[in-house]
Design a protein around this motif. Structure first.
Motif, PDB file in Angstrom:
ATOM      1  N   GLN A 132       0.800  -1.222   0.000  1.00 48.96           N
ATOM      2  CA  GLN A 132       0.000   0.000   0.000  1.00 48.96           C
ATOM      3  C   GLN A 132       0.836   1.278   0.000  1.00 48.96           C
ATOM      4  O   GLN A 132       0.541   2.200  -0.780  1.00 48.96           O
ATOM      5  CB  GLN A 132      -0.985   0.011   1.174  1.00 48.96           C
ATOM      6  N   PRO A 133       1.904   1.393   0.823  1.00 46.01           N
ATOM      7  CA  PRO A 133       2.701   2.630   0.745  1.00 46.01           C
ATOM      8  C   PRO A 133       3.338   2.854  -0.618  1.00 46.01           C
ATOM      9  O   PRO A 133       3.486   3.984  -1.076  1.00 46.01           O
ATOM     10  CB  PRO A 133       3.772   2.418   1.817  1.00 46.01           C
ATOM     11  N   GLN A 164       0.322   4.014  -3.160  1.00 46.63           N
ATOM     12  CA  GLN A 164      -0.459   5.217  -2.899  1.00 46.63           C
ATOM     13  C   GLN A 164      -0.161   6.275  -3.946  1.00 46.63           C
ATOM     14  O   GLN A 164       0.988   6.615  -4.206  1.00 46.63           O
ATOM     15  CB  GLN A 164      -0.136   5.776  -1.512  1.00 46.63           C
TER      16      GLN A 164
END
Length: 298
Positions: free
Chosen positions: A160-161, A164
């Motif tokens: 996810q990081p 993003q």
């Protein structure tokens, strides 16, 4: 007959919906399976995958030979492998219990994450270390550390990081939705670009042409229709009706496309899905597509 399941399907959180298509975790520890039941059959797919083998071994079937002769197997796969899009069906085999996770990515997303073009890796399976190094490789390898509990959640936390802002959280639960979205992006990513340029971008992102991917979309729609019939009627689907509802020219057209993707005629495939352990992936995929179709029309 309902077969016991040793497979669990995972769908991505919304923020990763346009990066990860789906994942399947297979865990046969604690089950007594015959040699024939330890095969795993998969259809051809336009999607690349990363797979983790936490316990046990997996060998790819290199040559199926015949029913009377044992298949030719590859050496055991590495603990973490990258699989490019596969234009033919495939199978693997485990000599004993196995716990593994296979994650299918949208090809344009994984191409950007890994910084590679997918076309050279069509029909290839290689150790992930051949493609990735540094911090990104460490994140992927850490998914298999510790006791491998909830590995898909750990992968989501790692991805996810990195994802993003890359695209923006659009959930695409079917190949049809993904291909349509990708075609629109290819057409409008550069204002004023022509059809040929859009086709080149599409192939650059996926490793295959829009026409190639429509084969999988048609076959997916046939599976959706067949599963819906089976649920509604409690009987074997009528293939002529399935062909008409899924947009095929006729039942023969349906049969040709299904054989290209699975290697098996539609009626025989349905029998194997209902009765044979080694076709567990098709059962899991069928139920997922049935659920996704219900959500889209509900």
């Amino acid at each position: 007959m309902t077969l016991p399941t040793s497979a669990r399907l995972h769908l991505p959180r919304p923020a990763l919906g346009d990066c990860v298509y789906m994942a399947v975790e297979r865990d046969t520890r604690g089950r007594s399976l015959t040699d024939a039941e330890r095969f795993n059959h998969y259809p051809a797919t336009p999607l690349p995958m990363v797979s983790w083998i936490f316990e046990g071994e997996l060998h790819m079937v290199v040559d199926a030979l015949s029913d009377s002769a044992p298949p030719v197997l590859s050496p055991a796969l590495a603990r973490v492998v990258f699989s490019g899009p596969h234009r033919r069906p495939s199978a693997s085999w485990s000599p004993g219990p196995v716990h593994a996770l296979s994650v299918a990515f949208h090809s344009d997303a994984l191409s950007r994450l890994l910084g590679i073009s997918l076309e050279p890796y069509l029909d290839q399976i290689v150790p992930l270390q051949q493609l990735v190094d540094g911090a990104l490789l460490d994140k992927f390898l850490q998914v298999g550390l510790a006791d491998a509990r909830d590995p898909f959640h750990r992968l989501e936390e790692a991805l996810q990081p990195m994802w993003q802002g890359a695209q923006g959280g659009q959930t695409l639960p079917t190949l049809r939705g993904w291909v349509q979205s990708l075609a629109v992006r290819a057409a409008f990513s550069k204002p004023g670009a022509g059809l040929r340029q859009a086709q080149r971008r599409f192939k650059e992102w996926t490793g295959q042409s829009h026409r190639d991917l429509n084969l999988y979309v048609r076959t997916e729609q046939a599976m959706v229709r067949a599963t819906a019939q089976a649920h509604a009627r409690g009987t074997v689907p009528d293939l002529a009706t399935v062909a008409a509802e899924a947009g095929f020219a006729d039942q023969s057209h349906l049969g040709r496309d299904v054989r290209r993707v699975t290697g098996i005629p539609p009626r025989r495939l349905g029998e194997l899905m209902r009765s044979h352990e080694s076709f567990w992936f098709y059962r899991v995929l069928s139920e997922h597509l049935h659920h996704a179709a219900g959500q889209s029309t509900g």
